[in-house]
Design a protein around this motif. Structure first.
Motif, PDB file in Angstrom:
ATOM      1  N   SER A  22      -5.832 -70.041  97.421  1.00 12.23           N
ATOM      2  CA  SER A  22      -4.744 -69.503  98.734  1.00 12.23           C
ATOM      3  C   SER A  22      -4.677 -69.222  99.202  1.00 12.23           C
ATOM      4  O   SER A  22      -3.432 -69.474  99.948  1.00 12.23           O
ATOM      5  CB  SER A  22      -5.087 -67.401  97.749  1.00 12.23           C
ATOM      6  OG  SER A  22      -3.736 -66.557  98.132  1.00 12.23           O
ATOM      7  N   ARG A  25      -2.364 -72.099 101.120  1.00 12.50           N
ATOM      8  CA  ARG A  25      -0.464 -72.257 100.577  1.00 12.50           C
ATOM      9  C   ARG A  25       0.599 -71.857 101.816  1.00 12.50           C
ATOM     10  O   ARG A  25      -0.201 -70.911 102.720  1.00 12.50           O
ATOM     11  CB  ARG A  25      -0.374 -71.216  99.579  1.00 12.50           C
ATOM     12  CG  ARG A  25      -1.157 -71.174  97.988  1.00 12.50           C
ATOM     13  CD  ARG A  25      -0.609 -69.987  97.625  1.00 12.50           C
ATOM     14  NE  ARG A  25      -1.025 -68.473  97.494  1.00 12.50           N
ATOM     15  CZ  ARG A  25      -0.394 -68.195  96.751  1.00 12.50           C
ATOM     16  NH1 ARG A  25       0.199 -67.931  96.233  1.00 12.50           N
ATOM     17  NH2 ARG A  25      -1.278 -66.797  97.377  1.00 12.50           N
ATOM     18  N   THR A  38       3.428 -72.621  97.056  1.00  8.62           N
ATOM     19  CA  THR A  38       1.719 -73.494  96.951  1.00  8.62           C
ATOM     20  C   THR A  38       3.120 -74.313  96.800  1.00  8.62           C
ATOM     21  O   THR A  38       2.216 -75.682  97.157  1.00  8.62           O
ATOM     22  CB  THR A  38       1.864 -73.642  95.005  1.00  8.62           C
ATOM     23  OG1 THR A  38       1.442 -72.211  95.135  1.00  8.62           O
ATOM     24  CG2 THR A  38       1.189 -74.844  94.250  1.00  8.62           C
ATOM     25  N   GLU A  60       5.073 -67.432  95.165  1.00  5.74           N
ATOM     26  CA  GLU A  60       4.543 -65.541  95.093  1.00  5.74           C
ATOM     27  C   GLU A  60       5.325 -64.739  95.984  1.00  5.74           C
ATOM     28  O   GLU A  60       4.608 -64.787  96.830  1.00  5.74           O
ATOM     29  CB  GLU A  60       3.331 -65.685  94.490  1.00  5.74           C
ATOM     30  CG  GLU A  60       3.068 -64.098  94.099  1.00  5.74           C
ATOM     31  CD  GLU A  60       1.221 -64.716  93.421  1.00  5.74           C
ATOM     32  OE1 GLU A  60       0.665 -63.285  92.803  1.00  5.74           O
ATOM     33  OE2 GLU A  60       0.238 -65.012  93.931  1.00  5.74           O
ATOM     34  N   TYR A 237      -0.416 -77.328  85.653  1.00  5.19           N
ATOM     35  CA  TYR A 237      -1.219 -76.129  86.948  1.00  5.19           C
ATOM     36  C   TYR A 237      -1.472 -74.969  86.616  1.00  5.19           C
ATOM     37  O   TYR A 237      -0.550 -74.129  86.062  1.00  5.19           O
ATOM     38  CB  TYR A 237      -0.542 -76.059  87.750  1.00  5.19           C
ATOM     39  CG  TYR A 237      -0.272 -75.587  89.554  1.00  5.19           C
ATOM     40  CD1 TYR A 237      -1.164 -75.953  89.876  1.00  5.19           C
ATOM     41  CD2 TYR A 237      -0.173 -73.947  89.542  1.00  5.19           C
ATOM     42  CE1 TYR A 237      -1.470 -75.059  91.813  1.00  5.19           C
ATOM     43  CE2 TYR A 237      -0.591 -72.824  90.573  1.00  5.19           C
ATOM     44  CZ  TYR A 237      -0.952 -73.652  91.746  1.00  5.19           C
ATOM     45  OH  TYR A 237      -1.465 -73.621  93.071  1.00  5.19           O
ATOM     46  N   LEU A 238      -2.533 -74.421  86.218  1.00  4.01           N
ATOM     47  CA  LEU A 238      -2.521 -72.960  86.612  1.00  4.01           C
ATOM     48  C   LEU A 238      -2.840 -72.424  88.151  1.00  4.01           C
ATOM     49  O   LEU A 238      -2.758 -72.549  88.313  1.00  4.01           O
ATOM     50  CB  LEU A 238      -3.529 -73.336  85.354  1.00  4.01           C
ATOM     51  CG  LEU A 238      -4.026 -73.244  84.349  1.00  4.01           C
ATOM     52  CD1 LEU A 238      -3.995 -74.815  83.926  1.00  4.01           C
ATOM     53  CD2 LEU A 238      -5.041 -72.844  83.626  1.00  4.01           C
ATOM     54  N   HIS A 239      -2.049 -70.878  87.749  1.00  3.42           N
ATOM     55  CA  HIS A 239      -1.897 -70.255  88.430  1.00  3.42           C
ATOM     56  C   HIS A 239      -2.652 -68.430  88.331  1.00  3.42           C
ATOM     57  O   HIS A 239      -2.400 -68.004  87.052  1.00  3.42           O
ATOM     58  CB  HIS A 239      -0.509 -69.715  89.500  1.00  3.42           C
ATOM     59  CG  HIS A 239      -0.425 -68.901  90.574  1.00  3.42           C
ATOM     60  ND1 HIS A 239      -1.055 -69.627  91.779  1.00  3.42           N
ATOM     61  CD2 HIS A 239      -0.199 -66.925  90.701  1.00  3.42           C
ATOM     62  CE1 HIS A 239      -0.566 -68.962  92.402  1.00  3.42           C
ATOM     63  NE2 HIS A 239      -0.237 -67.260  91.604  1.00  3.42           N
ATOM     64  N   ASP A 261      -5.663 -67.883  93.743  1.00  2.00           N
ATOM     65  CA  ASP A 261      -5.795 -69.490  94.021  1.00  2.00           C
ATOM     66  C   ASP A 261      -5.079 -69.947  92.145  1.00  2.00           C
ATOM     67  O   ASP A 261      -4.650 -69.298  91.509  1.00  2.00           O
ATOM     68  CB  ASP A 261      -7.231 -69.282  93.513  1.00  2.00           C
ATOM     69  CG  ASP A 261      -8.079 -68.606  94.201  1.00  2.00           C
ATOM     70  OD1 ASP A 261      -7.572 -68.705  95.657  1.00  2.00           O
ATOM     71  OD2 ASP A 261      -9.063 -69.272  94.251  1.00  2.00           O
ATOM     72  N   GLY A 262      -4.296 -71.479  92.034  1.00  2.00           N
ATOM     73  CA  GLY A 262      -4.369 -72.318  91.312  1.00  2.00           C
ATOM     74  C   GLY A 262      -4.726 -73.576  91.108  1.00  2.00           C
ATOM     75  O   GLY A 262      -6.144 -73.599  91.796  1.00  2.00           O
ATOM     76  N   VAL A 286      -2.922 -65.311  83.259  1.00  2.00           N
ATOM     77  CA  VAL A 286      -3.030 -66.512  83.900  1.00  2.00           C
ATOM     78  C   VAL A 286      -1.976 -66.980  83.788  1.00  2.00           C
ATOM     79  O   VAL A 286      -1.111 -66.494  82.689  1.00  2.00           O
ATOM     80  CB  VAL A 286      -4.150 -67.417  83.707  1.00  2.00           C
ATOM     81  CG1 VAL A 286      -4.495 -68.612  83.656  1.00  2.00           C
ATOM     82  CG2 VAL A 286      -5.537 -66.695  83.432  1.00  2.00           C
TER      83      VAL A 286
END
Length: 292
Positions: A22, A25, A38, A60, A237-239, A261-262, A286
């Motif tokens: 995070s 970014r 991101t 975000e 991509y996971l966030h 975080d991602g 998630v």
């Protein structure tokens, strides 16, 4: 939908997993808007973070009460907003009344938690997004994907995805237009998605979300169940959004992520399963973005 399980996470030896912290970014705090990027966006530019497959933007955002984005145009992008808290009011250039007359400022769609609004910019569209609440900020993710071709007819979709579905595993929210890249005008208008109950996108792309209780796990099946055309070398991509509730997750048995975080997951194929454990003090919401 992928099942919730108490089983330990399984590793994916062939996958390349790289966290995006995070704090790394792009960030802009404009008073009315506090935004984390991101990927390169607006005043933030980093040649290493331009896109990830078809995924182009993941912002975000928190917008203060009685503020927002005035009317602005979009072209040739698939754009969607995922509301985490608060409310966001949308007005656009395509809203018409039942009698066919032109829309005005009183025609709108007010989004709340669980709502997703999707825009195909195509040949051109204009909209505004405002937080018209008198005291509460709105917290949401804005995501852009690159379409499989330019010059598409502009359109909107809005859907609500219940909390219960996300608490029972990964609920699929967006899937490719079933008719594919060669869709006719009638097929575009019908807007049938590859996965029933999802929003159709003009890309070989899936979005899902899960709310995982502390100590529980959930898994995402890459590529859905034959919902995508590209089966190998997918980019996922996971966030983990910053909900300020102490959420923390572990991916594939080893990579830990905190709020904001991602993680980039490469070298995975349709059918592979990504196991996510909730290991923090609060439940983990998630978001997964699965691209060719």
């Amino acid at each position: 939908m992928s099942k919730v399980t108490k089983a330990m996470s399984k590793s994916l030896a062939h996958a390349k997993i790289v966290p995006r912290r995070s704090s790394e970014r792009g960030h802009g705090n404009h008073g009315w808007l506090n935004s984390y990027h991101t990927f390169s966006f607006a005043q933030y530019y980093d040649p290493k973070f331009q896109n990830f497959g078809a995924l182009r933007v993941l912002n975000e955002d928190r917008v203060a009460p009685n503020n927002g984005f005035p009317t602005h145009p979009h072209r040739d992008a698939e754009i969607f907003s995922y509301i985490l808290s608060g409310e966001l009011t949308h007005r656009d250039s395509m809203v018409t009344k039942k009698d066919g007359s032109t829309a005005n400022k009183n025609d709108f769609y007010r989004m709340h938690r669980g709502d997703v609004q999707f825009t195909t910019g195509g040949t051109g569209i204009a909209h505004s997004e405002q937080n018209e609440h008198s005291k509460d900020e709105v917290h949401f993710l804005q995501i852009w994907a690159l379409p499989w071709r330019k010059g598409l007819p502009p359109t909107y979709h809005t859907m609500t995805f219940p909390e219960d579905a996300k608490r029972n595993g990964f609920a699929t929210i967006i899937s490719p237009l079933k008719a594919g890249i060669k869709a006719t005008g009638e097929e575009e208008k019908a807007a049938v998605p590859s996965i029933e109950g999802t929003i159709p996108i003009h890309a070989d792309f899936l979005m899902g979300a899960s709310i995982i209780a502390k100590g529980e796990s959930a898994s995402w099946k890459v590529g859905g169940n034959d919902a995508v055309q590209s089966k190998t070398g997918r980019k996922v991509y996971l966030h983990l959004p910053m909900r300020r509730i102490g959420a923390k997750i572990r991916l594939a048995g080893e990579t830990e992520l905190g709020e904001g975080d991602g993680v980039f997951v490469e070298n995975v194929n349709a059918g592979d399963e990504l196991f996510v454990e909730s290991i923090g003090d609060g439940e983990a919401e998630v978001v997964v973005l699965d691209s060719n």
